[in-house]
Design a protein around this motif. Structure first.
Motif, PDB file in Angstrom:
ATOM      1  N   UNK A  43     -43.778 -30.053  83.069  1.00  0.00           N
ATOM      2  CA  UNK A  43     -44.936 -29.383  82.441  1.00  0.00           C
ATOM      3  C   UNK A  43     -45.108 -27.939  82.893  1.00  0.00           C
ATOM      4  N   UNK A  44     -44.866 -27.676  84.170  1.00  0.00           N
ATOM      5  CA  UNK A  44     -45.013 -26.314  84.692  1.00  0.00           C
ATOM      6  C   UNK A  44     -43.911 -25.398  84.171  1.00  0.00           C
ATOM      7  N   UNK A  45     -42.714 -25.942  84.027  1.00  0.00           N
ATOM      8  CA  UNK A  45     -41.600 -25.148  83.499  1.00  0.00           C
ATOM      9  C   UNK A  45     -41.880 -24.756  82.053  1.00  0.00           C
ATOM     10  N   UNK A  46     -42.367 -25.712  81.258  1.00  0.00           N
ATOM     11  CA  UNK A  46     -42.682 -25.424  79.854  1.00  0.00           C
ATOM     12  C   UNK A  46     -43.774 -24.361  79.763  1.00  0.00           C
ATOM     13  N   UNK A  47     -44.763 -24.462  80.620  1.00  0.00           N
ATOM     14  CA  UNK A  47     -45.880 -23.521  80.595  1.00  0.00           C
ATOM     15  C   UNK A  47     -45.470 -22.133  81.103  1.00  0.00           C
ATOM     16  N   UNK A  48     -44.793 -22.087  82.242  1.00  0.00           N
ATOM     17  CA  UNK A  48     -44.468 -20.791  82.852  1.00  0.00           C
ATOM     18  C   UNK A  48     -43.395 -20.026  82.090  1.00  0.00           C
ATOM     19  N   UNK A  49     -42.398 -20.718  81.583  1.00  0.00           N
ATOM     20  CA  UNK A  49     -41.320 -20.031  80.880  1.00  0.00           C
ATOM     21  C   UNK A  49     -41.623 -19.850  79.396  1.00  0.00           C
TER      22      UNK A  49
END
Length: 126
Positions: A43-49
Motif C-alpha cells: 500500500x505504501x509503495x502504491x501511494x508513494x510512487x
C-alpha cells in the motif's frame, strides 16, 4: 584398497557452508518473512510512487515474482534470492528507486523467448 578409495572420494567432495540458513525449513521461514514484509509495504509503495496500479494488482505481481523462483531447492540459492529481495525492498521503501524502476516489474517482454525445443531451434536458425 577400498578404504583409500573412500578417503579419496571424501577428500574430493568439498563441504560448502550455507550463507544464512542451515536447512530448508529455515530458508522457507526467511522466504515467508520476506514475502510478508513486501506484502505489508505494497500500500505504501502504491501511494508513494503513484503508480497506475491498485494494491491487488501489485500483490498479484508480488506473488508472481516469488512464484518465479519456486523451483529453487538449493539452500544457498534460496538464501541469495532472499538477500537480493531484501535489498530490493530496502531500496524501494527508502525511495532510492524512481517510478520507472518500480514499473519495470509490470513490463511484459516484447518478444517472449520460445519455450519448447522446436521453437528454440527455429528461432536460432532464422
Amino acid at each position: 584398497m577400498a578404504s583409500t578409495a573412500g578417503t579419496v572420494i571424501k577428500s574430493g567432495v568439498k563441504q560448502v557452508r550455507p550463507l544464512l540458513s542451515v536447512d530448508n525449513a529455515e530458508a522457507r521461514k526467511r522466504v515467508l518473512n520476506l514475502y510478508k514484509a513486501w506484502y505489508r509495504q505494497v500500500p505504501y509503495i502504491v501511494l508513494e510512487y503513484d503508480i497506475p496500479k491498485n494494491e491487488a494488482q501489485c500483490r498479484a505481481k508480488l506473488r508472481e515474482e516469488f512464484e518465479k523462483h519456486r523451483h529453487a531447492k538449493d539452500v544457498r540459492v534460496i538464501d541469495m534470492l532472499v538477500v537480493k529481495g531484501q535489498m530490493e525492498l530496502v531500496e524501494t521503501v527508502k525511495r532510492w528507486k524512481q517510478k520507472g524502476h518500480v514499473m519495470n516489474y509490470f513490463r511484459t517482454p516484447i518478444n517472449p523467448k520460445p519455450n519448447d525445443f522446436l521453437s528454440k531451434f527455429i528461432a536460432g536458425s532464422a
